[in-house]
Design a protein around this motif. Structure first.
Motif, PDB file in Angstrom:
ATOM      1  N   ARG A  68     -40.776 -12.791  95.874  1.00 47.80           N
ATOM      2  CA  ARG A  68     -40.551 -11.333  95.864  1.00 47.80           C
ATOM      3  C   ARG A  68     -39.069 -11.022  95.936  1.00 47.80           C
ATOM      4  NH1 ARG A  68     -42.383  -9.055 101.208  1.00 47.80           N
ATOM      5  NH2 ARG A  68     -40.495 -10.244 101.726  1.00 47.80           N
ATOM      6  N   ASP A  69     -38.357 -11.706  96.807  1.00 47.96           N
ATOM      7  CA  ASP A  69     -36.922 -11.452  96.930  1.00 47.96           C
ATOM      8  C   ASP A  69     -36.168 -11.876  95.677  1.00 47.96           C
ATOM      9  OD1 ASP A  69     -37.390 -10.487  99.443  1.00 47.96           O
ATOM     10  OD2 ASP A  69     -36.770 -12.312 100.501  1.00 47.96           O
ATOM     11  N   ARG A  72     -36.999  -9.227  92.939  1.00 41.82           N
ATOM     12  CA  ARG A  72     -37.104  -7.856  93.427  1.00 41.82           C
ATOM     13  C   ARG A  72     -36.697  -6.807  92.378  1.00 41.82           C
ATOM     14  NH1 ARG A  72     -37.753  -6.001  98.471  1.00 41.82           N
ATOM     15  NH2 ARG A  72     -37.293  -8.055  99.358  1.00 41.82           N
TER      16      ARG A  72
END
Length: 236
Positions: A68-69, A72
């Motif tokens: 996710r990071d 993002r």
């Protein structure tokens, strides 16, 4: 990759407590190919994985956080695009309803029905669930006026019920029973007797949710009013 990350997030929200899932199971639940799942999780966790090794919630959640990071900006851009598509679809829904009401004043049931039928097919994945239920209800109402065939109308009733219980709660299950109550008599009038079995199947499909939310009495009451003996027998 973005599809996998989004599906992984959905899966984590329903992960049972104290349960381990293999990569094969994760692949199935995220609708992703096994090699892709292996590559993504191996890369995120920095260790080799076997498809049959049981994985904990914490391990997969850690991998999800890394992915996710890393992605993002792409995830946010996609979600913003989806929000805009939803807003556009809702605006289109309101415009279509206005046109349909005009068709109704002219008693042009067929055009009104076909317009909503087409709109549902094009936009049902983008508009909110409650609007999908409204569309199913409108297609049933207009379809009955236009004498659309039983098979086609039965699909609208089934779709409406499925939308209502896609995220079951007391209100949605009660609305589903009201839906069956509103249209039950029409389907029972099917001259070849198919309506009774069709409605019985829908009631039995609703039974587990009705029991979960203490609505068995209402289900039994509605089924009784429609004289669906097969449903009534289940509760004896």
């Amino acid at each position: 990759m973005l599809d996998f990350i989004i599906e992984l997030e959905k899966m984590l929200k329903i992960w049972p407590d104290n349960v381990k899932w293999s990569i094969v199971q994760i692949s199935d639940k995220t609708k992703s190919k096994i090699p892709h799942v292996v590559d993504c999780l191996t890369d995120a966790l920095g260790k080799a994985l076997d498809v049959h090794d049981p994985m904990t919630y914490n391990e997969v959640n850690k991998a999800f956080g890394v992915l996710r990071d890393r992605y993002r900006p792409e995830i946010e851009a996609r979600r913003n695009r989806e929000k805009q598509e939803i807003a556009t679809a809702i605006e289109s829904y309101e415009n279509i309803l206005s046109k349909v009401r005009t068709m109704e004043t002219m008693k042009n049931w067929r055009s009104a029905y076909k317009t909503l039928n087409y709109f549902y097919g094009m936009h049902h994945k983008k508009i909110p669930n409650e609007l999908c239920v409204n569309l199913c209800n409108e297609c049933l109402r207009l379809g009955i006026k236009e004498k659309i065939n039983f098979q086609e109308l039965s699909q609208w009733l089934k779709l409406g019920i499925r939308h209502l219980i896609s995220r079951p709660c007391e209100d949605s299950v009660e609305d589903a029973l009201d839906f069956l109550d509103a249209y039950g008599d029409y389907f029972l009038s099917e001259p070849r007797g198919k309506g009774e079995q069709f409605l019985t199947n829908l009631f039995l499909m609703l039974k587990p949710s009705a029991m979960e939310f203490d609505l068995s009495d209402k289900l039994n009451e509605v089924a009784g009013e429609l004289k669906l003996n097969a449903v009534m027998d289940v509760y004896l």
